[in-house]
Scaffold this motif. Structure first.
Motif, PDB file in Angstrom:
ATOM      1  N   TRP A 194     -30.398  15.549  40.117  1.00  0.00           N
ATOM      2  CA  TRP A 194     -31.674  15.927  40.090  1.00  0.00           C
ATOM      3  C   TRP A 194     -32.052  16.210  38.453  1.00  0.00           C
ATOM      4  CZ3 TRP A 194     -30.384  20.108  36.979  1.00  0.00           C
ATOM      5  CH2 TRP A 194     -29.180  20.655  36.749  1.00  0.00           C
ATOM      6  N   PHE A 195     -31.163  15.476  37.708  1.00  0.00           N
ATOM      7  CA  PHE A 195     -31.659  15.504  36.367  1.00  0.00           C
ATOM      8  C   PHE A 195     -31.956  14.311  35.708  1.00  0.00           C
ATOM      9  CE2 PHE A 195     -30.839  15.421  31.813  1.00  0.00           C
ATOM     10  CZ  PHE A 195     -31.521  16.577  31.364  1.00  0.00           C
ATOM     11  N   PRO A 196     -32.985  14.284  34.922  1.00  0.00           N
ATOM     12  CA  PRO A 196     -33.735  15.314  34.589  1.00  0.00           C
ATOM     13  C   PRO A 196     -34.848  15.595  35.626  1.00  0.00           C
ATOM     14  CG  PRO A 196     -34.025  13.674  32.786  1.00  0.00           C
ATOM     15  CD  PRO A 196     -33.226  13.041  34.075  1.00  0.00           C
ATOM     16  N   ALA A 197     -35.093  16.908  36.187  1.00  0.00           N
ATOM     17  CA  ALA A 197     -35.758  17.421  37.240  1.00  0.00           C
ATOM     18  C   ALA A 197     -37.412  16.782  37.171  1.00  0.00           C
ATOM     19  CB  ALA A 197     -35.928  18.757  37.456  1.00  0.00           C
ATOM     20  N   GLY A 198     -37.826  16.076  37.846  1.00  0.00           N
ATOM     21  CA  GLY A 198     -39.260  15.610  38.232  1.00  0.00           C
ATOM     22  C   GLY A 198     -39.610  14.449  37.179  1.00  0.00           C
ATOM     23  N   CYS A 199     -38.809  13.794  36.808  1.00  0.00           N
ATOM     24  CA  CYS A 199     -39.016  12.676  35.872  1.00  0.00           C
ATOM     25  C   CYS A 199     -38.854  11.443  36.642  1.00  0.00           C
ATOM     26  CB  CYS A 199     -38.030  12.591  34.504  1.00  0.00           C
ATOM     27  SG  CYS A 199     -38.134  14.113  33.558  1.00  0.00           S
ATOM     28  N   ASP A 200     -40.004  10.591  36.480  1.00  0.00           N
ATOM     29  CA  ASP A 200     -39.983   9.215  37.168  1.00  0.00           C
ATOM     30  C   ASP A 200     -41.006   8.376  36.543  1.00  0.00           C
ATOM     31  OD1 ASP A 200     -42.548   9.755  38.586  1.00  0.00           O
ATOM     32  OD2 ASP A 200     -41.459  10.660  40.204  1.00  0.00           O
ATOM     33  N   GLU A 201     -41.472   7.279  37.282  1.00  0.00           N
ATOM     34  CA  GLU A 201     -42.406   6.327  36.459  1.00  0.00           C
ATOM     35  C   GLU A 201     -43.719   6.841  36.471  1.00  0.00           C
ATOM     36  OE1 GLU A 201     -41.674   5.376  40.711  1.00  0.00           O
ATOM     37  OE2 GLU A 201     -40.455   5.614  38.992  1.00  0.00           O
ATOM     38  N   THR A 202     -43.883   7.742  37.295  1.00  0.00           N
ATOM     39  CA  THR A 202     -45.085   8.473  37.399  1.00  0.00           C
ATOM     40  C   THR A 202     -45.638   9.678  36.433  1.00  0.00           C
ATOM     41  OG1 THR A 202     -44.865  10.135  38.979  1.00  0.00           O
ATOM     42  CG2 THR A 202     -45.288   7.695  39.956  1.00  0.00           C
ATOM     43  N   THR A 203     -44.486  10.139  35.621  1.00  0.00           N
ATOM     44  CA  THR A 203     -44.844  11.406  35.123  1.00  0.00           C
ATOM     45  C   THR A 203     -44.433  10.967  33.576  1.00  0.00           C
ATOM     46  OG1 THR A 203     -42.494  11.859  35.108  1.00  0.00           O
ATOM     47  CG2 THR A 203     -43.847  12.803  36.880  1.00  0.00           C
ATOM     48  N   CYS A 204     -43.891   9.943  33.147  1.00  0.00           N
ATOM     49  CA  CYS A 204     -43.513   9.628  31.665  1.00  0.00           C
ATOM     50  C   CYS A 204     -44.851   8.781  31.149  1.00  0.00           C
ATOM     51  CB  CYS A 204     -42.145   8.842  31.550  1.00  0.00           C
ATOM     52  SG  CYS A 204     -40.771   9.616  32.332  1.00  0.00           S
ATOM     53  N   PHE A 205     -44.574   9.047  29.652  1.00  0.00           N
ATOM     54  CA  PHE A 205     -45.640   8.355  28.775  1.00  0.00           C
ATOM     55  C   PHE A 205     -45.113   7.027  27.877  1.00  0.00           C
ATOM     56  CE2 PHE A 205     -47.364  12.162  30.218  1.00  0.00           C
ATOM     57  CZ  PHE A 205     -48.469  12.267  30.271  1.00  0.00           C
ATOM     58  N   LEU A 206     -45.957   6.279  27.398  1.00  0.00           N
ATOM     59  CA  LEU A 206     -45.750   5.267  26.501  1.00  0.00           C
ATOM     60  C   LEU A 206     -46.990   5.327  25.372  1.00  0.00           C
ATOM     61  CD1 LEU A 206     -43.917   2.977  25.686  1.00  0.00           C
ATOM     62  CD2 LEU A 206     -45.550   1.431  26.555  1.00  0.00           C
ATOM     63  N   ARG A 207     -46.435   5.745  24.137  1.00  0.00           N
ATOM     64  CA  ARG A 207     -47.557   6.083  22.957  1.00  0.00           C
ATOM     65  C   ARG A 207     -47.370   4.759  22.088  1.00  0.00           C
ATOM     66  NH1 ARG A 207     -50.204  11.117  20.924  1.00  0.00           N
ATOM     67  NH2 ARG A 207     -50.574  10.790  18.785  1.00  0.00           N
ATOM     68  N   LEU A 208     -48.486   4.224  21.722  1.00  0.00           N
ATOM     69  CA  LEU A 208     -48.594   3.239  20.689  1.00  0.00           C
ATOM     70  C   LEU A 208     -49.275   3.832  19.396  1.00  0.00           C
ATOM     71  CD1 LEU A 208     -49.787   0.265  23.188  1.00  0.00           C
ATOM     72  CD2 LEU A 208     -47.590   1.175  22.778  1.00  0.00           C
ATOM     73  N   ASN A 209     -48.441   4.065  18.310  1.00  0.00           N
ATOM     74  CA  ASN A 209     -48.858   4.601  17.322  1.00  0.00           C
ATOM     75  C   ASN A 209     -49.337   3.806  16.087  1.00  0.00           C
ATOM     76  OD1 ASN A 209     -48.303   7.350  17.940  1.00  0.00           O
ATOM     77  ND2 ASN A 209     -46.298   6.579  18.175  1.00  0.00           N
ATOM     78  N   ARG A 210     -50.264   3.963  15.399  1.00  0.00           N
ATOM     79  CA  ARG A 210     -50.748   3.281  14.171  1.00  0.00           C
ATOM     80  C   ARG A 210     -51.042   4.390  13.196  1.00  0.00           C
ATOM     81  NH1 ARG A 210     -56.477   1.497  11.977  1.00  0.00           N
ATOM     82  NH2 ARG A 210     -55.796   0.438  10.098  1.00  0.00           N
ATOM     83  N   TYR A 211     -50.318   4.098  12.040  1.00  0.00           N
ATOM     84  CA  TYR A 211     -50.507   5.037  10.848  1.00  0.00           C
ATOM     85  C   TYR A 211     -51.169   4.253   9.520  1.00  0.00           C
ATOM     86  CZ  TYR A 211     -47.231   7.850  13.185  1.00  0.00           C
ATOM     87  OH  TYR A 211     -46.566   8.662  14.255  1.00  0.00           O
ATOM     88  N   PRO A 212     -52.564   4.333   9.609  1.00  0.00           N
ATOM     89  CA  PRO A 212     -53.371   3.539   8.543  1.00  0.00           C
ATOM     90  C   PRO A 212     -52.849   3.740   7.070  1.00  0.00           C
ATOM     91  CG  PRO A 212     -55.102   4.297  10.104  1.00  0.00           C
ATOM     92  CD  PRO A 212     -53.464   4.978  10.546  1.00  0.00           C
ATOM     93  N   ALA A 213     -53.015   2.618   6.379  1.00  0.00           N
ATOM     94  CA  ALA A 213     -52.755   3.163   4.730  1.00  0.00           C
ATOM     95  C   ALA A 213     -53.665   3.944   4.261  1.00  0.00           C
ATOM     96  CB  ALA A 213     -52.927   1.644   4.006  1.00  0.00           C
ATOM     97  N   CYS A 214     -53.062   5.065   3.606  1.00  0.00           N
ATOM     98  CA  CYS A 214     -54.209   6.068   3.205  1.00  0.00           C
ATOM     99  C   CYS A 214     -54.165   6.288   1.813  1.00  0.00           C
ATOM    100  CB  CYS A 214     -53.332   7.517   3.672  1.00  0.00           C
ATOM    101  SG  CYS A 214     -54.229   9.114   3.388  1.00  0.00           S
ATOM    102  N   PRO A 215     -55.521   6.358   1.347  1.00  0.00           N
ATOM    103  CA  PRO A 215     -55.582   6.548  -0.165  1.00  0.00           C
ATOM    104  C   PRO A 215     -55.349   8.017  -0.645  1.00  0.00           C
ATOM    105  CG  PRO A 215     -57.634   6.475   0.957  1.00  0.00           C
ATOM    106  CD  PRO A 215     -56.531   6.245   2.189  1.00  0.00           C
ATOM    107  N   PHE A 216     -54.987   8.922   0.215  1.00  0.00           N
ATOM    108  CA  PHE A 216     -54.587  10.243  -0.191  1.00  0.00           C
ATOM    109  C   PHE A 216     -53.266  10.652   0.378  1.00  0.00           C
ATOM    110  CE2 PHE A 216     -59.242  10.185   1.690  1.00  0.00           C
ATOM    111  CZ  PHE A 216     -59.742   9.995   0.656  1.00  0.00           C
ATOM    112  N   ALA A 217     -52.348   9.599   0.183  1.00  0.00           N
ATOM    113  CA  ALA A 217     -51.324   9.708   0.798  1.00  0.00           C
ATOM    114  C   ALA A 217     -50.495  11.013   0.344  1.00  0.00           C
ATOM    115  CB  ALA A 217     -50.316   8.432   0.803  1.00  0.00           C
TER     116      ALA A 217
END
Length: 351
Positions: A194-217
């Motif tokens: 049962w571990f991890p409880a309730g985790c399957d392909e319907t509950t997880c996430f894929l996040r695609l991140n972009r951090y643009p160049a920042c003039p105020f870094a």
């Protein structure tokens, strides 16, 4: 620093920066310089785990690998995996597709319902530069990737690549989670079913991140300090770097290793482990010269799943993932920051 009129950033993050700067009287809030620091920090290599020893080694190698993984989860909350089974070719293809996606016009990303309307940028609730994230992302529920109604626009090949990456990272996440759980439960034949409880392909996430160049870094977060509200996260990042984490009460900069996957413990795993494994605060710092791309897989349960515990007594009362998420969102809205696990202690800390 260039004049605001000369700055064009897609998405229009400079507009958010300008508004917050004005609201703070033309300067950074007093606490910000210590939180958003451009100072050179110690650069560290995360503990490195050869996952091949776990999946194809003998009994002694498997135990040594599991022990090293549990030690890193306890002492660092972060580690990196080599020989993880996700091909370099697939990760490079994902990076190419991700670059095509983020180069689309802002109006297309924001208004077209692309990828199930999962686009987000900046931080609309920010009331201070301390709360502003100079980034954009598509935070995609895995369940929606294969749905006919999920719009990929003209990026016809993106769906297949995202599915492959999600499946590959899911295998890694579940292998790591089961191994870490087994170290605490003592089950010789693997973690409880049962571990991890309730985790399957319907509950997880894929996040695609972009951090643009920042003039105020020097004054800006790429992603504000936080802990992850999941069981664990698997991260693929490029060579640019910018990930910082809290180690021994100070910030350290993680040296990027593009051939490795980074794993970090989330709040739910810390709770389940009775604080044996650590969900560690981390952030991304803005870069003045170049964009940074990363892709993260979040191992999350269903909203009605109880998080549970590896054994009693637990310092935390029983709670579901849905309760946890709602409380995080409420705290961010009312206080500007996440409080997280302390809200669910059986005996709250005295302020």
């Amino acid at each position: 620093m260039p004049a605001f009129a000369e700055i064009a950033v897609d998405p229009p993050l400079a507009d958010s920066y300008r508004a917050l700067l004005r609201s703070e009287g033309g300067g950074i809030a007093p606490a910000a310089p210590s939180e958003i620091s451009s100072a050179v920090l110690e650069r560290v290599d995360l503990p490195t785990i050869d996952l091949g020893r776990l999946t194809s080694g003998g009994a002694r190698e498997r135990k040594a690998c599991a022990d090293a993984m549990a030690r890193a989860a306890s002492e660092w909350g972060f580690f990196q995996l080599t020989n993880h089974g996700v091909s370099r070719e697939l990760l490079e293809e994902m990076r190419r597709e991700q670059a095509r996606l983020v180069r689309l016009p802002f109006e297309t990303k924001e208004k077209a319902g692309l990828l199930n309307g999962s686009y987000r940028w900046g931080n609309p609730t920010a009331t201070s530069l301390r709360h502003l994230s100079w980034s954009e992302a598509f935070h995609v529920p895995l369940a929606s990737i294969s749905e006919e109604g999920c719009d990929f626009g003209e990026l016809n090949s993106l769906r297949g690549v995202m599915q492959e990456v999600a499946e590959a990272m899911s295998r890694v996440a579940n292998t790591v989670a089961a191994t870490l759980a087994e170290k605490l439960t003592g089950h010789g034949d693997g973690a409880p079913a049962w571990f991890p409880a309730g985790c399957d392909e319907t509950t997880c996430f894929l996040r695609l991140n972009r951090y643009p160049a920042c003039p105020f870094a020097a004054d800006t977060f790429g992603l504000v300090p936080h802990t992850d509200s999941d069981f664990l996260t698997v991260l693929c990042q490029d060579h640019v770097g910018g990930l910082h984490l809290m180690k021994d009460s100070r910030w350290v900069a993680v040296r990027p290793r593009p051939d490795a996957l980074i794993v970090n413990i989330g709040d739910l795993f810390q709770a389940w482990s009775n604080n044996r494994y650590k969900s560690v605060e981390h952030k991304v710092v803005a870069n003045a010269k170049t964009d940074r791309l990363s892709a993260a897989y979040f191992l999350c349960p269903s909203y009605d799943s109880l998080v549970g515990t590896c054994g009693e007594p637990s310092p935390y009362r029983a709670f579901t993932f849905g309760e946890y998420r709602r409380k995080v969102q409420e705290d961010v809205k009312t206080t500007g920051k996440k409080i997280g696990l302390p809200n669910f202690l059986k005996h709250p800390l005295v302020q």
